[in-house]
Design a protein around this motif. Sequence first.
Motif, PDB file in Angstrom:
ATOM      1  N   LEU A  32       0.819  -1.213   0.000  1.00  0.00           N
ATOM      2  CA  LEU A  32       0.000   0.000   0.000  1.00  0.00           C
ATOM      3  C   LEU A  32       0.854   1.265   0.000  1.00  0.00           C
ATOM      4  O   LEU A  32       0.365   2.336  -0.354  1.00  0.00           O
ATOM      5  N   SER A  33       2.098   1.150   0.420  1.00  0.00           N
ATOM      6  CA  SER A  33       3.011   2.298   0.425  1.00  0.00           C
ATOM      7  C   SER A  33       4.297   1.898  -0.279  1.00  0.00           C
ATOM      8  O   SER A  33       4.670   0.716  -0.281  1.00  0.00           O
ATOM      9  N   PRO A  34       5.009   2.853  -0.878  1.00  0.00           N
ATOM     10  CA  PRO A  34       6.260   2.528  -1.560  1.00  0.00           C
ATOM     11  C   PRO A  34       7.372   2.219  -0.558  1.00  0.00           C
ATOM     12  O   PRO A  34       7.354   2.693   0.579  1.00  0.00           O
ATOM     13  N   ILE A  35       8.330   1.404  -0.989  1.00  0.00           N
ATOM     14  CA  ILE A  35       9.538   1.170  -0.199  1.00  0.00           C
ATOM     15  C   ILE A  35      10.458   2.382  -0.385  1.00  0.00           C
ATOM     16  O   ILE A  35      10.802   2.739  -1.508  1.00  0.00           O
ATOM     17  N   VAL A  36      10.841   3.014   0.709  1.00  0.00           N
ATOM     18  CA  VAL A  36      11.696   4.198   0.650  1.00  0.00           C
ATOM     19  C   VAL A  36      12.871   4.016   1.606  1.00  0.00           C
ATOM     20  O   VAL A  36      12.859   3.145   2.483  1.00  0.00           O
ATOM     21  N   ASP A  37      13.910   4.848   1.430  1.00  0.00           N
ATOM     22  CA  ASP A  37      15.102   4.723   2.260  1.00  0.00           C
ATOM     23  C   ASP A  37      14.812   4.979   3.735  1.00  0.00           C
ATOM     24  O   ASP A  37      15.415   4.362   4.607  1.00  0.00           O
ATOM     25  N   ILE A  44       1.276   6.068   2.839  1.00  0.00           N
ATOM     26  CA  ILE A  44       0.415   5.287   1.969  1.00  0.00           C
ATOM     27  C   ILE A  44       0.232   5.988   0.627  1.00  0.00           C
ATOM     28  O   ILE A  44       0.328   7.221   0.523  1.00  0.00           O
ATOM     29  N   HIS A  45      -0.007   5.209  -0.419  1.00  0.00           N
ATOM     30  CA  HIS A  45      -0.265   5.781  -1.741  1.00  0.00           C
ATOM     31  C   HIS A  45      -1.445   6.753  -1.646  1.00  0.00           C
ATOM     32  O   HIS A  45      -2.452   6.452  -0.984  1.00  0.00           O
ATOM     33  N   PRO A  46      -1.361   7.901  -2.283  1.00  0.00           N
ATOM     34  CA  PRO A  46      -2.420   8.907  -2.128  1.00  0.00           C
ATOM     35  C   PRO A  46      -3.805   8.450  -2.570  1.00  0.00           C
ATOM     36  O   PRO A  46      -4.814   9.009  -2.114  1.00  0.00           O
ATOM     37  N   ASP A  47      -3.894   7.455  -3.438  1.00  0.00           N
ATOM     38  CA  ASP A  47      -5.205   6.975  -3.890  1.00  0.00           C
ATOM     39  C   ASP A  47      -5.759   5.862  -3.008  1.00  0.00           C
ATOM     40  O   ASP A  47      -6.915   5.453  -3.181  1.00  0.00           O
ATOM     41  N   ALA A  48      -4.946   5.369  -2.062  1.00  0.00           N
ATOM     42  CA  ALA A  48      -5.324   4.147  -1.349  1.00  0.00           C
ATOM     43  C   ALA A  48      -6.588   4.321  -0.514  1.00  0.00           C
ATOM     44  O   ALA A  48      -7.436   3.420  -0.459  1.00  0.00           O
ATOM     45  N   GLY A  49      -6.743   5.442   0.161  1.00  0.00           N
ATOM     46  CA  GLY A  49      -7.906   5.635   1.013  1.00  0.00           C
ATOM     47  C   GLY A  49      -9.210   5.490   0.258  1.00  0.00           C
ATOM     48  O   GLY A  49     -10.111   4.735   0.675  1.00  0.00           O
ATOM     49  N   LEU A 240      -4.264 -14.856  -4.146  1.00  0.00           N
ATOM     50  CA  LEU A 240      -2.983 -14.414  -3.598  1.00  0.00           C
ATOM     51  C   LEU A 240      -2.338 -13.462  -4.587  1.00  0.00           C
ATOM     52  O   LEU A 240      -2.121 -13.803  -5.747  1.00  0.00           O
ATOM     53  N   VAL A 241      -2.029 -12.268  -4.104  1.00  0.00           N
ATOM     54  CA  VAL A 241      -1.538 -11.187  -4.955  1.00  0.00           C
ATOM     55  C   VAL A 241      -0.134 -10.793  -4.519  1.00  0.00           C
ATOM     56  O   VAL A 241       0.095 -10.484  -3.343  1.00  0.00           O
ATOM     57  N   CYS A 242       0.793 -10.788  -5.457  1.00  0.00           N
ATOM     58  CA  CYS A 242       2.166 -10.362  -5.190  1.00  0.00           C
ATOM     59  C   CYS A 242       2.396  -8.980  -5.778  1.00  0.00           C
ATOM     60  O   CYS A 242       2.198  -8.763  -6.975  1.00  0.00           O
ATOM     61  N   ALA A 243       2.792  -8.037  -4.912  1.00  0.00           N
ATOM     62  CA  ALA A 243       3.229  -6.720  -5.391  1.00  0.00           C
ATOM     63  C   ALA A 243       4.692  -6.856  -5.779  1.00  0.00           C
ATOM     64  O   ALA A 243       5.592  -6.701  -4.954  1.00  0.00           O
ATOM     65  N   PRO A 262       2.623  -0.844  -5.300  1.00  0.00           N
ATOM     66  CA  PRO A 262       1.341  -0.329  -4.795  1.00  0.00           C
ATOM     67  C   PRO A 262       0.377   0.116  -5.888  1.00  0.00           C
ATOM     68  O   PRO A 262      -0.836  -0.089  -5.765  1.00  0.00           O
ATOM     69  N   GLU A 263       0.898   0.713  -6.957  1.00  0.00           N
ATOM     70  CA  GLU A 263       0.015   1.131  -8.060  1.00  0.00           C
ATOM     71  C   GLU A 263      -0.746  -0.064  -8.614  1.00  0.00           C
ATOM     72  O   GLU A 263      -1.953   0.010  -8.864  1.00  0.00           O
ATOM     73  N   GLY A 264      -0.024  -1.168  -8.806  1.00  0.00           N
ATOM     74  CA  GLY A 264      -0.660  -2.364  -9.339  1.00  0.00           C
ATOM     75  C   GLY A 264      -1.665  -2.959  -8.375  1.00  0.00           C
ATOM     76  O   GLY A 264      -2.726  -3.446  -8.786  1.00  0.00           O
ATOM     77  N   VAL A 265      -1.341  -2.951  -7.088  1.00  0.00           N
ATOM     78  CA  VAL A 265      -2.272  -3.467  -6.084  1.00  0.00           C
ATOM     79  C   VAL A 265      -3.568  -2.672  -6.107  1.00  0.00           C
ATOM     80  O   VAL A 265      -4.671  -3.237  -6.117  1.00  0.00           O
ATOM     81  N   LEU A 266      -3.445  -1.353  -6.116  1.00  0.00           N
ATOM     82  CA  LEU A 266      -4.643  -0.517  -6.103  1.00  0.00           C
ATOM     83  C   LEU A 266      -5.458  -0.683  -7.378  1.00  0.00           C
ATOM     84  O   LEU A 266      -6.689  -0.671  -7.345  1.00  0.00           O
ATOM     85  N   GLN A 267      -4.782  -0.850  -8.497  1.00  0.00           N
ATOM     86  CA  GLN A 267      -5.501  -1.082  -9.758  1.00  0.00           C
ATOM     87  C   GLN A 267      -6.314  -2.378  -9.672  1.00  0.00           C
ATOM     88  O   GLN A 267      -7.475  -2.428 -10.089  1.00  0.00           O
ATOM     89  N   LEU A 268      -5.717  -3.427  -9.087  1.00  0.00           N
ATOM     90  CA  LEU A 268      -6.434  -4.691  -8.938  1.00  0.00           C
ATOM     91  C   LEU A 268      -7.636  -4.527  -8.006  1.00  0.00           C
ATOM     92  O   LEU A 268      -8.725  -5.038  -8.283  1.00  0.00           O
ATOM     93  N   LEU A 269      -7.444  -3.813  -6.893  1.00  0.00           N
ATOM     94  CA  LEU A 269      -8.549  -3.631  -5.942  1.00  0.00           C
ATOM     95  C   LEU A 269      -9.678  -2.805  -6.553  1.00  0.00           C
ATOM     96  O   LEU A 269     -10.858  -3.071  -6.285  1.00  0.00           O
ATOM     97  N   ARG A 270      -9.320  -1.808  -7.364  1.00  0.00           N
ATOM     98  CA  ARG A 270     -10.359  -1.040  -8.077  1.00  0.00           C
ATOM     99  C   ARG A 270     -11.170  -1.963  -8.981  1.00  0.00           C
ATOM    100  O   ARG A 270     -12.403  -1.880  -9.041  1.00  0.00           O
ATOM    101  N   GLN A 271     -10.441  -2.827  -9.716  1.00  0.00           N
ATOM    102  CA  GLN A 271     -11.102  -3.744 -10.645  1.00  0.00           C
ATOM    103  C   GLN A 271     -12.004  -4.721  -9.906  1.00  0.00           C
ATOM    104  O   GLN A 271     -13.134  -4.997 -10.322  1.00  0.00           O
ATOM    105  N   LEU A 272     -11.511  -5.213  -8.765  1.00  0.00           N
ATOM    106  CA  LEU A 272     -12.316  -6.141  -7.967  1.00  0.00           C
ATOM    107  C   LEU A 272     -13.600  -5.470  -7.491  1.00  0.00           C
ATOM    108  O   LEU A 272     -14.698  -6.053  -7.586  1.00  0.00           O
TER     109      LEU A 272
END
Length: 281
Positions: A32-37, A44-49, A240-243, A262-272
């Motif tokens: 849901l959030s990007p991996i950062v240093d 969290i991704h801004p579209d996730a909520g 089972l979904v792999c990001a 995360p972009e791909g996860v959210l796209q899948l959840l939108r589609q679902l």
Amino acid sequence: MEFTSAEGEQRYAELVRAASGCVVALDFDGTLSPIVDDPTQAYIHPDAGDVLVALARQVLAVAVVTGRPARQVLALGGLEEVGGAVAEAGKELYVFGQYGNERWSSANRRIISPRPPRGLATFLDELPELLRQADAADAWIEEKGLAVAVHTRRLPDAHEAFGRLLPLVRERAERHELTVEPGRNVVEVRSPGMHKGVAVETLARELDARAFLFAGDDLGDVEAFHAVRALREQGLPTLLVCAGSEEEGSLEPLSDVVVKGPEGVLQLLRQLAADAAALHA
């Protein structure tokens, strides 16, 4: 989204048909959030909520299952606000923090947490010497209350430092009867007996789930994937979904769907959510 097999595509269709009884559980970092240093900046991704609220209207419940402390992920994800919107839709948002040791929900907005594990304070005292032995003295130590995580991502040789550090940490943790959880350039040490698979089992049992989706991105999610596969063997529709990422591919062989971060996860959840709404319109 990319299905890993024809069976994966069929499982998605079955999940859509069973959406009203489905629990959707999601890892946080890398999912849901990007991996950062700096993990303290992994918002969290801004579209996730909006996506989670729309999804909650179509499924039984939504849960975030994370290695982070619950309080931290609530803040990084704005999940108290999201939970309020989910509650207005007549559904519930759950947060299982520190691999399931902590619990929060939008209905009971209080974090339930046990005492820190025995041996963790001693391990923490010994950790600087272990880092020196691994030539990783500048690794970042994150104290989580119920666990401690050592991040090598900021080091110039992050992957090599991780490889040097892991066996030393594992040996010392086992001496103190603690569990080691490797991740993407991070080693976490915590109490034994709890992992994301237990959180999946708890959600499925307590909510009487009739279907289950789990999305994750690294080794810390393997037990959750195995728990979902066990539900599948009991006859529940599951997905089972792999990001996916270039850093970590351990979940891909276990997955029905591989998406990009995360972009791909959210796209899948939108589609679902859209497919479930259309089917039951």
